[in-house]
Design a protein around this motif. Structure first.
Motif, PDB file in Angstrom:
ATOM      1  N   ASP A   1       0.962  -1.246  -0.015  1.00 44.17           N
ATOM      2  CA  ASP A   1       0.079  -0.055  -0.013  1.00 44.17           C
ATOM      3  C   ASP A   1       0.891   1.086   0.020  1.00 44.17           C
ATOM      4  O   ASP A   1       0.732   2.247  -0.849  1.00 44.17           O
ATOM      5  N   ASP A   2       1.934   1.486   0.974  1.00 46.42           N
ATOM      6  CA  ASP A   2       2.772   2.534   1.164  1.00 46.42           C
ATOM      7  C   ASP A   2       4.004   2.502   0.347  1.00 46.42           C
ATOM      8  O   ASP A   2       5.158   2.297   0.864  1.00 46.42           O
ATOM      9  N   ARG A   3       3.885   2.153  -0.976  1.00 41.11           N
ATOM     10  CA  ARG A   3       5.026   1.879  -1.813  1.00 41.11           C
ATOM     11  C   ARG A   3       6.279   2.888  -1.431  1.00 41.11           C
ATOM     12  O   ARG A   3       7.384   2.600  -1.508  1.00 41.11           O
ATOM     13  N   ASP A   4       5.814   4.090  -1.786  1.00 43.81           N
ATOM     14  CA  ASP A   4       7.020   5.036  -1.685  1.00 43.81           C
ATOM     15  C   ASP A   4       7.629   5.049  -0.268  1.00 43.81           C
ATOM     16  O   ASP A   4       8.893   5.456  -0.334  1.00 43.81           O
ATOM     17  N   VAL A   5       6.891   5.092   0.795  1.00 43.48           N
ATOM     18  CA  VAL A   5       7.268   5.155   2.067  1.00 43.48           C
ATOM     19  C   VAL A   5       8.165   3.728   2.284  1.00 43.48           C
ATOM     20  O   VAL A   5       9.444   4.036   2.751  1.00 43.48           O
ATOM     21  N   LEU A   6       7.897   2.613   1.743  1.00 40.68           N
ATOM     22  CA  LEU A   6       8.539   1.242   1.916  1.00 40.68           C
ATOM     23  C   LEU A   6       9.919   1.534   1.052  1.00 40.68           C
ATOM     24  O   LEU A   6      11.009   1.380   1.558  1.00 40.68           O
TER      25      LEU A   6
ATOM     26  N   LEU B   1      13.746   1.620   2.767  1.00 39.52           N
ATOM     27  CA  LEU B   1      14.639   0.310   2.260  1.00 39.52           C
ATOM     28  C   LEU B   1      15.962   1.156   1.814  1.00 39.52           C
ATOM     29  O   LEU B   1      17.153   0.716   2.166  1.00 39.52           O
ATOM     30  N   ALA B   2      15.790   2.352   0.954  1.00 41.33           N
ATOM     31  CA  ALA B   2      16.842   3.056   0.586  1.00 41.33           C
ATOM     32  C   ALA B   2      17.724   3.504   1.670  1.00 41.33           C
ATOM     33  O   ALA B   2      19.007   3.287   1.611  1.00 41.33           O
ATOM     34  N   GLU B   3      17.165   3.781   2.796  1.00 40.93           N
ATOM     35  CA  GLU B   3      18.025   4.473   4.006  1.00 40.93           C
ATOM     36  C   GLU B   3      18.869   3.138   4.568  1.00 40.93           C
ATOM     37  O   GLU B   3      19.965   3.581   5.266  1.00 40.93           O
ATOM     38  N   GLN B   4      18.345   1.910   4.379  1.00 37.20           N
ATOM     39  CA  GLN B   4      19.105   0.847   4.925  1.00 37.20           C
ATOM     40  C   GLN B   4      20.074   0.458   3.869  1.00 37.20           C
ATOM     41  O   GLN B   4      20.679  -0.792   4.101  1.00 37.20           O
TER      42      GLN B   4
ATOM     43  N   VAL C   1      10.934   0.827  -9.475  1.00 35.94           N
ATOM     44  CA  VAL C   1       9.425   0.824  -9.807  1.00 35.94           C
ATOM     45  C   VAL C   1       9.187   0.522 -11.122  1.00 35.94           C
ATOM     46  O   VAL C   1       9.744   1.294 -12.047  1.00 35.94           O
ATOM     47  N   HIS C   2       8.526  -0.572 -11.558  1.00 37.81           N
ATOM     48  CA  HIS C   2       8.316  -0.790 -12.952  1.00 37.81           C
ATOM     49  C   HIS C   2       6.922  -1.102 -13.067  1.00 37.81           C
ATOM     50  O   HIS C   2       6.293  -2.171 -12.860  1.00 37.81           O
ATOM     51  N   TYR C   3       6.136   0.078 -13.150  1.00 36.37           N
ATOM     52  CA  TYR C   3       6.602   1.292 -13.669  1.00 36.37           C
ATOM     53  C   TYR C   3       5.541   2.483 -12.885  1.00 36.37           C
ATOM     54  O   TYR C   3       4.663   1.950 -12.413  1.00 36.37           O
ATOM     55  N   PRO C   4       6.239   3.662 -12.512  1.00 36.20           N
ATOM     56  CA  PRO C   4       5.550   4.375 -11.853  1.00 36.20           C
ATOM     57  C   PRO C   4       4.244   5.001 -12.382  1.00 36.20           C
ATOM     58  O   PRO C   4       3.324   5.804 -11.802  1.00 36.20           O
ATOM     59  N   LYS C   5       4.081   5.061 -13.649  1.00 34.86           N
ATOM     60  CA  LYS C   5       2.804   5.627 -14.513  1.00 34.86           C
ATOM     61  C   LYS C   5       2.608   4.651 -15.735  1.00 34.86           C
ATOM     62  O   LYS C   5       3.432   3.773 -16.079  1.00 34.86           O
TER      63      LYS C   5
END
Ligand SMILES: Cc1ncc(COP(=O)(O)O)c(C=O)c1O
Length: 365
Positions: free
Chosen positions: A287-292, A296-299, A305-309
């Motif tokens: 659900d919260d893809r951008d948050v996840l 993850l990037a912080e870790q 993302v395939h694909y953002p639109k």
């Protein structure tokens, strides 16, 4: 951690790959060298078709497939709006119109039950994309195409090595189009692609198109392009092709491990019972893809993302047509591709999975 670690594969097969490249440097036939024809023969065998034509990229493969079928201004091509840009780009470059239909919510592939309603007198081709490494329902698509006398082009850029009902992808339609971009299931060390077909006339026409329409030296019988695969890339692919079946099996193992760790926490990829996925991507839904993704990037865990639109929402494609594709638009908000490659070890898989579970739990709280 790397999203795809190509160096691990190179270290494993270094002697084979180095020797294959050196052989081309030694004989010096960099264009149309013997490796290209050998690769074409072996890939045609692997895919189970009469002809494989090596090409300069997956995009070239799609373009020349459409050109061979005489797709041009006034024609319509039915395809999915949930793909890499090249799928729509080549249709529009040739002056034809992509007609999008929505996708299946489980496989993310073209929904065959929506195709018939999109067919008009202008439709020439149906172009499903085998997204993330799994084919669409080709029996149903081919049956519709036969009934309306249409051709089918499989955008098989993400799937070489996968199967549909026991049949290899790439050989399921009028023309199959593969990409050998380095990160693909079979990748070279630059750009590369191929067309597959059982049709003698189409194979001959594709060969002409990719060599400037040149039937004999400096005798140009039609307009074409320079779309050839070069010998060094063919040599790399020949060396790697030996290991493709083993790598497809390893991809299943990595996918199974992810599934074991993740299936209680996120939606893991659905593979239809009759299909073997080549897992070009391992794409979960949350659900919260951008948050996840950010957490993850912080870790230090890269994702994509395939694909953002949808393709219909790309600025180059927007035509004032306000059609919406609700399944695509929902998927574009939810999909997240995780680090994935055949030689990923279980510690890394567990680390990614544990981080996802932990972040998801925090988000839910
Ligand atoms: C679905 C799809 N079609 C076409 C292409 C284009 O392939 P290439 O990058 O080899 O031109 C790609 C590449 O990512 C792809 O994923």
């Amino acid at each position: 951690m790397k999203y795809i670690d190509l160096q691990k594969q190179y270290k494993r097969f270094k002697p084979d790959i180095d020797a294959a490249i050196q052989a081309v440097l030694d004989h010096g036939q960099f264009i149309m060298g013997p490796e290209v024809r050998e690769l074409e023969d072996r890939l045609a065998d692997y895919v189970g078709v009469s002809y494989c034509i090596g090409l300069s990229s997956g995009t070239t493969a799609l373009q020349v497939a459409l050109m061979a079928l005489d797709v041009g201004p006034g024609d319509e091509v039915i395809t999915t709006p949930f793909s890499f840009f090249a799928t729509a780009e080549v249709i529009m470059l040739l002056g034809a119109k992509p007609i999008y239909v929505d996708i299946d919510p489980k496989t993310f592939n073209l929904n065959p039950t929506l195709i018939e309603a999109a067919i008009t007198a202008k439709t020439k081709v149906i172009m499903p994309v085998s997204l993330y490494g799994q084919t669409a329902d080709f029996d149903m698509i081919n049956e519709i195409a036969a009934r309306y006398h249409l051709s089918v082009i499989e955008d098989a850029a993400q799937i070489l090595g996968g199967t549909y009902k026991g049949r290899p992808s790439g050989g399921l339609s009028t023309i199959g189009c593969a990409s050998f971009f380095p990160s693909k299931p079979l990748g070279c060390y630059g750009d590369g692609g191929a067309c597959f077909t059982n049709d003698d006339a189409l194979a001959e026409k594709i060969r002409l198109i990719i060599n400037h329409g040149q039937k004999a030296r400096y005798e140009h019988t039609m307009f074409g392009i320079n779309g050839r695969l070069d010998s060094i890339q063919a040599a790399v692919l020949l060396a790697k092709l030996n290991y493709l079946p083993e790598e497809i099996t390893l991809r299943q193992t990595v996918a199974d491990q992810y599934k074991r760790y993740l299936s209680d926490h996120v939606i893991t990829p659905y593979v239809a019972p009759d299909n073997v996925s080549a897992y070009a991507q391992y794409t979960i839904q949350v659900d919260d893809r951008d948050v996840l993704k950010a957490a993850l990037a912080e870790q230090g865990i890269p994702t994509a993302v395939h694909y953002p639109k949808g393709l219909h929402q790309q600025p180059a494609c927007v035509s004032g047509d306000v059609a919406c594709y609700p399944v695509v638009e929902a998927a574009a908000q939810r999909v997240l591709s995780l680090p994935f490659y055949p030689y990923m070890d279980e510690d890394d898989i567990r680390l990614v999975a544990e981080n996802i579970c932990c972040i998801q739990t925090d988000v839910l709280c």
